[in-house]
Design an enzyme around this catalytic site. Structure first.
Site, PDB file in Angstrom:
ATOM      1  N   LYS A  76       0.853  -1.194   0.000  1.00  0.00           N
ATOM      2  CA  LYS A  76       0.000   0.000   0.000  1.00  0.00           C
ATOM      3  C   LYS A  76       0.884   1.237   0.000  1.00  0.00           C
ATOM      4  O   LYS A  76       1.871   1.298   0.742  1.00  0.00           O
ATOM      5  CB  LYS A  76      -0.900  -0.039   1.236  1.00  0.00           C
ATOM      6  CG  LYS A  76      -1.961   1.047   1.298  1.00  0.00           C
ATOM      7  CD  LYS A  76      -2.892   0.829   2.488  1.00  0.00           C
ATOM      8  CE  LYS A  76      -3.986   1.866   2.594  1.00  0.00           C
ATOM      9  NZ  LYS A  76      -4.888   1.643   3.741  1.00  0.00           N
ATOM     10  N   SER A 151      -9.812   1.691   2.668  1.00  0.00           N
ATOM     11  CA  SER A 151      -8.921   2.421   1.798  1.00  0.00           C
ATOM     12  C   SER A 151      -7.857   1.572   1.100  1.00  0.00           C
ATOM     13  O   SER A 151      -7.254   2.049   0.138  1.00  0.00           O
ATOM     14  CB  SER A 151      -8.215   3.524   2.602  1.00  0.00           C
ATOM     15  OG  SER A 151      -7.384   2.956   3.606  1.00  0.00           O
ATOM     16  N   SER A 175     -10.011  -0.614   6.916  1.00  0.00           N
ATOM     17  CA  SER A 175      -9.405  -0.476   5.584  1.00  0.00           C
ATOM     18  C   SER A 175      -8.703  -1.705   5.025  1.00  0.00           C
ATOM     19  O   SER A 175      -8.361  -1.716   3.847  1.00  0.00           O
ATOM     20  CB  SER A 175      -8.417   0.681   5.583  1.00  0.00           C
ATOM     21  OG  SER A 175      -9.110   1.867   5.346  1.00  0.00           O
TER      22      SER A 175
HETATM   23  N1  GLN Z   1     -13.233   3.924   6.050  1.00  0.00           N
HETATM   24  C1  GLN Z   1     -12.703   4.425   7.275  1.00  0.00           C
HETATM   25  C2  GLN Z   1     -12.349   5.882   7.116  1.00  0.00           C
HETATM   26  O1  GLN Z   1     -12.695   6.425   6.139  1.00  0.00           O
HETATM   27  C3  GLN Z   1     -11.510   3.609   7.700  1.00  0.00           C
HETATM   28  C4  GLN Z   1     -10.289   3.927   6.938  1.00  0.00           C
HETATM   29  C5  GLN Z   1      -9.117   3.120   7.370  1.00  0.00           C
HETATM   30  O2  GLN Z   1      -9.249   2.095   8.031  1.00  0.00           O
HETATM   31  N2  GLN Z   1      -7.941   3.608   7.029  1.00  0.00           N
HETATM   32  O3  GLN Z   1     -11.753   6.489   7.940  1.00  0.00           O
END
Ligand code: GLN
Length: 491
Positions: A76, A151, A175
């Protein structure tokens, strides 16, 4: 070759059935065929081949660094690697190069792993669909009109499309697990403190964890065993990370092991917002558990319904202070302005996308002197209660099982204009980060269009091994058939 698991590759390389160069070449071919899915911010083909040749040389000389030597792992693009740009899919860091390697990168390099491209994400890992990337929208390998989740959407789509056998993601509120569920793969968020965060670009430091994404449970354990450990450079990494190391191989639980295991299930009935197919997978899971002689208990949480508001106070507060370092002076893009104040303002205005700005504004607000107690402090207390509730649950239960996400992958654009609807898709995953416990998303069923459903399994702090063994026994009966996916052509 790409249908094999990472552990199978490891054995094949060891036996000399094929070389690392042949292995990475077949993944490079696949990644090329899947290019329209837009999974990678960067994939340096020449360097990957060069590293693979070096791995082959080592192995030939009997000097392989580890069982992972020569295995490709996609990364990532918010995990620092000196040999690559670390962009966080943000304009701000479009050309940023880290002066140091993240601990996990250092470990993988020392293991001889071939770092296989930088995967796309929602800018600074803020989002659930990868649509917040400043560069590209990654597509779901099962249906390119749909999101891969986020994400870590690039990593999930890369593994899901079999363009890489393994990937690293980061998980602050879901994410790793939510995109894993949308892309039909296994994604695991380790216990907070299991894996060093050193060199992971910080979003919300008290929640962030790096974790493995793989086609099956054993591969996820294999990768985790190579990245975990206490690290002097991350004071929140935990001594237990060394004391209870993850086993790189996983023996599924036997019938005897499963009998009498106490499993708390949190399966919605027919509440609005949950897909039919997700409810069906819950039913299948319940039947399976009962058949194994597990003791299935319906659990209720008094607190999970508050986890989204708690998270969006704490995560934005931490993000607003973490992202203060991006001022145009030390990092990334600097706007050309006449005075210092203008440099700060314009660099941030031009460098950050709308979701990141929304979070910084919200976080700054909840930390401001007049509102600190009402929001930030209250949310901290509520978070403590969620952690206490998990500790309570696991006094009695072996595992908690619930769907990873209320729906299968949604359409690109479907939720982009509605942040609240987007935030709701993390309903099931966020409390896990607030509690610091480990959880894994396992592919379990699909909807009528073939879109995968994921089931989330949570265990007590540092019980990763037990979690993997349990998930592997479920996987034996529910492993998805990926043959149709392999025949799919993307354009
Ligand atoms: N979808 C969540 C957010 O928008 C979690 C994102 C994540 O785990 N990095 O913050």
């Amino acid at each position: 070759m790409i249908e094999k698991s990472a552990l199978e590759h490891s054995k094949a390389l060891e036996k000399g059935e094929y070389t690392a160069e042949e292995l990475v070449s077949s993944y490079l071919d696949r990644a090329k065929a899947c290019q329209p899915l837009e999974m990678f911010n960067d994939l340096d083909v020449d360097r990957i081949l060069e590293k693979a040749r070096a791995a082959d040389k080592r192995r030939k000389a009997g000097k392989a660094f580890s069982a992972m030597d020569g295995i490709p792992v996609a990364i990532k693009d918010n995990i620092c690697d000196t040999e690559e740009k670390t962009t966080c899919s943000s304009r701000f860091l479009e050309n940023y190069r880290s002066p140091y390697d993240a601990t996990v990168i250092e470990k993988l390099k020392a293991a001889g792993v071939i770092l296989f491209g930088r995967t796309n994400l929602d800018e600074f890992a803020m989002g659930s669909s990868t649509e917040n990337s400043a560069f590209r929208t990654t597509r779901n390998p099962y249906d390119p009109e749909r999101v891969p989740g986020g994400s870590s959407g690039g990593s999930a789509a890369a593994v899901g499309s079999m363009s890489a056998p393994l990937a690293l993601g980061s998980d602050t509120g879901g994410s790793i697990r939510q995109p894993a569920s949308f892309c039909g793969i296994v994604g695991m968020k380790p216990t907070y403190g299991k894996v060093s965060r050193y060199g992971l670009v910080a979003f919300a430091s008290s929640l962030d964890q790096i974790g493995p994404m793989a086609l099956n449970v054993e591969d996820a354990a294999f990768l985790l065993s190579h990245i975990e450990g206490k690290d002097a450079r991350d004071s929140t990494s935990h001594p237990y990370a060394d004391k209870y190391p993850t086993s790189g191989t996983v023996k599924p639980m036997t019938a005897k092991d499963l009998k009498g295991k106490k499993v708390g299930v949190f399966f919605p009935q027919s509440e609005a917002g949950f897909d039919e197919a997700v409810l069906k997978s819950c039913e299948d899971t319940r039947n399976w558990l009962e058949k194994q002689g597990c003791q299935v208990v319906n659990i209720e949480s008094r607190l999970w319904q508050y986890s989204i508001p708690i998270y969006y106070i704490l995560a934005t507060a931490e993000a607003s202070s973490n992202l203060a370092r991006f001022d145009g002076i030390r990092y990334g893009t600097r706007s050309k302005q006449a005075n210092l104040q203008e440099v700060y303002v314009r660099s941030r205005t031009e460098g950050f996308g709308p979701e990141v700005k929304r979070r910084i504004l919200l976080g700054t607000f909840v930390l401001s002197s007049g509102y600190y107690d009402a929001y930030y402090n209250s949310a901290q207390k509520a978070r403590r209660m969620i952690r206490a509730e998990y500790l309570d649950f696991f006094k009695d239960l072996d595992f908690i099982v619930q769907p990873t996400s209320p729906t299968t992958a949604f359409r690109i654009g479907e939720k982009a204009e509605n942040p609240i609807a987007m935030y709701q898709s993390d309903l099931m995953t966020i409390s896990v980060n607030l509690g610091g416990v480990p959880a894994l998303s396992l592919p379990l069923g699909a909807d009528s269009e073939g879109l995968p459903v994921g089931m989330q399994i949570t265990a007590a702090h540092f019980e990763e091994d037990k979690l993997f063994r349990f998930a592997a026994s479920l996987e034996k009966d529910f492993a998805p058939d990926r043959s149709a996916l392999l025949k799919k052509k993307y354009s």
